[in-house]
Design a protein around this motif. Structure first.
Motif, PDB file in Angstrom:
ATOM      1  N   THR A 116      -8.783  48.960  24.653  1.00 56.46           N
ATOM      2  CA  THR A 116      -9.311  48.224  23.495  1.00 56.46           C
ATOM      3  C   THR A 116      -8.285  47.197  23.012  1.00 56.46           C
ATOM      4  N   ILE A 117      -8.762  46.264  22.186  1.00 53.89           N
ATOM      5  CA  ILE A 117      -7.857  45.233  21.667  1.00 53.89           C
ATOM      6  C   ILE A 117      -6.758  45.829  20.764  1.00 53.89           C
ATOM      7  N   PRO A 118      -7.097  46.744  19.834  1.00 55.48           N
ATOM      8  CA  PRO A 118      -6.006  47.361  19.054  1.00 55.48           C
ATOM      9  C   PRO A 118      -4.959  48.017  19.958  1.00 55.48           C
ATOM     10  N   ARG A 119      -5.404  48.631  21.039  1.00 57.73           N
ATOM     11  CA  ARG A 119      -4.489  49.287  21.982  1.00 57.73           C
ATOM     12  C   ARG A 119      -3.599  48.260  22.698  1.00 57.73           C
ATOM     13  N   ILE A 120      -4.175  47.122  23.075  1.00 57.97           N
ATOM     14  CA  ILE A 120      -3.375  46.070  23.730  1.00 57.97           C
ATOM     15  C   ILE A 120      -2.297  45.577  22.758  1.00 57.97           C
TER      16      ILE A 120
ATOM     17  N   GLU B 113      -1.011  47.185  20.307  1.00 57.52           N
ATOM     18  CA  GLU B 113      -0.051  48.277  20.078  1.00 57.52           C
ATOM     19  C   GLU B 113       0.951  48.375  21.229  1.00 57.52           C
ATOM     20  N   GLU B 114       0.436  48.297  22.441  1.00 55.94           N
ATOM     21  CA  GLU B 114       1.299  48.535  23.608  1.00 55.94           C
ATOM     22  C   GLU B 114       1.991  47.284  24.138  1.00 55.94           C
ATOM     23  N   GLU B 115       1.353  46.107  23.941  1.00 49.36           N
ATOM     24  CA  GLU B 115       1.927  44.900  24.546  1.00 49.36           C
ATOM     25  C   GLU B 115       2.243  43.821  23.511  1.00 49.36           C
ATOM     26  N   GLY B 116       1.951  44.123  22.249  1.00 46.54           N
ATOM     27  CA  GLY B 116       2.217  43.164  21.188  1.00 46.54           C
ATOM     28  C   GLY B 116       1.195  42.026  21.197  1.00 46.54           C
ATOM     29  N   GLU B 117       1.255  41.179  20.150  1.00 47.50           N
ATOM     30  CA  GLU B 117       0.320  40.057  20.099  1.00 47.50           C
ATOM     31  C   GLU B 117       0.567  39.113  21.273  1.00 47.50           C
ATOM     32  N   ALA B 118       1.829  38.954  21.671  1.00 44.62           N
ATOM     33  CA  ALA B 118       2.143  38.038  22.780  1.00 44.62           C
ATOM     34  C   ALA B 118       1.469  38.502  24.073  1.00 44.62           C
ATOM     35  N   GLY B 119       1.446  39.815  24.299  1.00 35.17           N
ATOM     36  CA  GLY B 119       0.790  40.362  25.491  1.00 35.17           C
ATOM     37  C   GLY B 119      -0.698  40.063  25.458  1.00 35.17           C
TER      38      GLY B 119
ATOM     39  N   GLU C 269     -17.607  46.766  10.436  1.00 33.48           N
ATOM     40  CA  GLU C 269     -17.345  47.038  11.856  1.00 33.48           C
ATOM     41  C   GLU C 269     -16.193  48.010  12.088  1.00 33.48           C
ATOM     42  N   GLY C 270     -15.486  48.408  11.027  1.00 36.99           N
ATOM     43  CA  GLY C 270     -14.386  49.372  11.182  1.00 36.99           C
ATOM     44  C   GLY C 270     -13.095  48.699  11.624  1.00 36.99           C
ATOM     45  N   ASP C 271     -12.101  49.517  11.989  1.00 36.05           N
ATOM     46  CA  ASP C 271     -10.754  48.998  12.271  1.00 36.05           C
ATOM     47  C   ASP C 271     -10.592  48.471  13.689  1.00 36.05           C
ATOM     48  N   VAL C 272     -11.243  47.346  13.987  1.00 37.35           N
ATOM     49  CA  VAL C 272     -11.115  46.808  15.342  1.00 37.35           C
ATOM     50  C   VAL C 272     -10.271  45.542  15.372  1.00 37.35           C
ATOM     51  N   ARG C 273      -9.780  45.124  14.173  1.00 41.55           N
ATOM     52  CA  ARG C 273      -8.975  43.893  14.108  1.00 41.55           C
ATOM     53  C   ARG C 273      -7.535  44.207  13.746  1.00 41.55           C
ATOM     54  N   PRO C 274      -6.664  44.232  14.749  1.00 38.56           N
ATOM     55  CA  PRO C 274      -5.259  44.572  14.477  1.00 38.56           C
ATOM     56  C   PRO C 274      -4.636  43.673  13.407  1.00 38.56           C
ATOM     57  N   LEU C 275      -5.042  42.399  13.353  1.00 34.43           N
ATOM     58  CA  LEU C 275      -4.417  41.477  12.392  1.00 34.43           C
ATOM     59  C   LEU C 275      -4.839  41.779  10.950  1.00 34.43           C
ATOM     60  N   LEU C 276      -5.870  42.597  10.778  1.00 32.35           N
ATOM     61  CA  LEU C 276      -6.318  42.909   9.416  1.00 32.35           C
ATOM     62  C   LEU C 276      -6.038  44.358   9.028  1.00 32.35           C
ATOM     63  N   MET C 277      -5.136  44.997   9.734  1.00 33.24           N
ATOM     64  CA  MET C 277      -4.781  46.369   9.380  1.00 33.24           C
ATOM     65  C   MET C 277      -3.666  46.357   8.327  1.00 33.24           C
ATOM     66  N   VAL C 278      -4.015  45.844   7.158  1.00 36.21           N
ATOM     67  CA  VAL C 278      -3.067  45.755   6.040  1.00 36.21           C
ATOM     68  C   VAL C 278      -3.808  46.211   4.787  1.00 36.21           C
TER      69      VAL C 278
END
Ligand code: S3P
Length: 170
Positions: free
Chosen positions: A40-44, A46-52, A111-120
């Motif tokens: 998933t995108i949150p997983r990417i 988490e594991e590879e950073g935004e740059a990944g 839609e729930g927590d699918v946007r890593p940039l909005l987990m604030v």
């Protein structure tokens, strides 16, 4: 054609409807990225950073954008990279979808927590801040602009089709 703009403006819902109405193939860049990476995108993030994430996004955008006859839904950050814009503009009319920050917040919360940039904590503040930072770029790239705040995906799709005219070569 390619739909782009901030998270929660309706790129996926409008894109699917446009595809149904026009018969053009629907391609969602975020889904392609998820499929390619097998996570998933949150997983990417988490594991590879935004740059990944951005690196795969660029690869996938280049491949998808090389084909014709599609409705492409971009991710909210896809057009921030000039190389992605250059790939997309070769074959696609660039349709910018916008919405009021409070509408964006409602939609992303549904839609729930699918946007890593909005987990604030202050999601609305983050939306306003990111949107202001991105808007000049979005406007620069757009061939057509539609505010979806008060529209259903069907209404937005009908409006886009009527504005574009010849959708087969869009
Ligand atoms: C992003 C938006 C997301 C997804 C990723 C990064 C962004 O896509 O690509 O979380 O930078 O705005 P959606 O706009 O489809 O939510």
């Amino acid at each position: 054609m390619a739909l782009f703009g901030f998270m929660g403006v309706g790129k996926t819902a409008v894109g699917r409807t446009l595809s149904e109405r026009t018969g053009l193939e629907y391609v969602d860049l975020d889904s392609e990225i998820t499929r390619r990476k097998g996570k998933t995108i949150p997983r990417i993030f988490e594991e590879e950073g935004e740059a990944g994430f951005r690196a795969v996004e660029m690869e996938v955008t280049r491949e998808v954008a090389g084909r014709n006859g599609q409705v492409i839904s971009c991710g909210g950050g896809t057009v921030l990279d000039p190389e992605n814009v250059a790939s997309l503009k070769r074959n696609s009319v660039m349709v910018l979808l916008t919405a009021e920050p409070r509408v964006i917040l409602e939609r992303v919360e549904e839609e729930g927590d699918v946007r890593p940039l909005l987990m604030v904590d202050d999601k609305l503040g983050k939306i306003e801040h990111l949107l202001n930072a991105r808007l000049p770029r979005y406007l620069e790239v757009a061939d057509l602009i539609l505010d979806t705040s008060e529209m259903t995906p069907e209404e937005a799709a009908v409006e886009i089709i009527s504005q574009i005219g010849d959708v087969d070569s869009a």
